[in-house]
Design an enzyme around this catalytic site. Sequence first.
Site, PDB file in Angstrom:
ATOM      1  N   ASP A 105       0.808  -1.230   0.000  1.00 11.37           N
ATOM      2  CA  ASP A 105       0.000   0.000   0.000  1.00 11.37           C
ATOM      3  C   ASP A 105       0.837   1.275   0.000  1.00 11.37           C
ATOM      4  OD1 ASP A 105      -2.589  -1.097  -0.181  1.00 11.37           O
ATOM      5  OD2 ASP A 105      -2.481  -1.697   1.926  1.00 11.37           O
ATOM      6  N   ASP A 166      -6.781  -4.910  -4.399  1.00 11.80           N
ATOM      7  CA  ASP A 166      -6.550  -3.512  -4.027  1.00 11.80           C
ATOM      8  C   ASP A 166      -5.283  -2.951  -4.683  1.00 11.80           C
ATOM      9  OD1 ASP A 166      -7.591  -5.397  -2.189  1.00 11.80           O
ATOM     10  OD2 ASP A 166      -7.748  -3.892  -0.620  1.00 11.80           O
TER      11      ASP A 166
HETATM   12  N1  GLY Z   1      -6.898  -1.910   0.891  1.00 12.27           N
HETATM   13  C1  GLY Z   1      -7.670  -2.448   1.967  1.00 12.27           C
HETATM   14  C2  GLY Z   1      -9.074  -2.025   1.951  1.00 12.27           C
HETATM   15  O1  GLY Z   1      -9.618  -1.599   0.958  1.00 12.27           O
HETATM   16  O2  GLY Z   1      -9.683  -2.115   2.984  1.00 12.27           O
END
Ligand code: GLY
Length: 384
Positions: A105, A166
């Site tokens: 992330d 994601d």
């Molecule tokens: N990237 C984790 C979520 O969308 O909660």
Amino acid sequence: MLKESDRVWLQSVIDKITRKMDWVSEKTRHKIPYTTIDGTYDDRSAVNPSGDEADGICWWTNGFWGGMMWLMHHETGLEKYKEIAQISEEKLDLCFQKFYGLHHDVGFMWLPTSVANYRVTGNPESRKRALHAANLLAGRFNLAGGFIRAWNDLADGDTRGWAIIDCMLNIPLLYWASEETGDPRFKQIAMKHADTSMETFVRPDGSVNHIVEFDPWNGGVVKTYGGQGYEEGSSWTRGQTWALYGFMMSYIHTGKDEYLQTAKRIAHYFIANIPDSGIIPVDFRQPAEPRREDDTAAAIAACGLIEIAKRVGGYEKDVYLNAALKLLRTLDASRSDWTEATDAILQNGTGAYHSKSHHHAIIYGDYYFIEAVFKLKGNDLYLW
Ligand code: GLY
């Protein structure tokens, strides 16, 4: 592009955003919020300040507050938003030192902060931070499976072979790094990850898996997981939107038509599943009861749908645009708090279907809502 009645509504929402962010930004100047506690933003930069954990300063959502400030700076021209965004960005430097807390992330963390700052101001420190983050993301690539590893090991398991949908909205950091440096390696990794995701995450009906586990040595698919959705084989709505908007961004950065077609297929599935109420559940395949919804999915979907609408013509454009308008108008009319009772705008976000708590403020819900509204106006800052 918009009807007169939509234009009037849009300006009314922009006025409300501008009024609310004016005071919220001041009282949140030194925080990096995730959610609200009794209406006041919390501060992830104050959680575990001396630990390596991913849930403190390295928490994956810590770029969104800075991103909101850049969006507001772009809209209003006010210096205060730029200053607050830069406070967030500087705080994130601590994550680079912690390292063990970092994960895929890094795109969500440094695109809306350092890349945004560099794009707006040309700050060389921001460029350096963003390139550093891009190298960390590229370093998570698994050559055998052609995927970017999502997380570090969980307390109860080995995640060497785990990729999650994601990541499709983290890889724009790699596209940016190639565009910025002229070095194709970052883009090659991003496209390989996107190609793998098209093959292994996206189902024939346009729905997507949240997690795919690959054998980290030979790359074969081992199994899929329901992840933050209801169960394996279900359809976690925020995952659908990371895919929708993510494939659209891969198309925008590469021009590869398959990414556009994939984004459209996911969009058609999403649009077909929007309930009449316009309120998005946590999972399109969840049981009817208990009622569980997620505003964040609606806001992210709207961003992706508007991007598709910008690139198609005629009747097709209206299909995507009208769906985005329905989602945003619903959020504004029944899921927002514009008063001073709470720092957040959207009130019904949900982290995961099986989370203990549901229907609370989540920072990226507000971020994507604001981004979508400015996109509709044609004044969004290009952060992805
Ligand atoms: N990237 C984790 C979520 O969308 O909660």
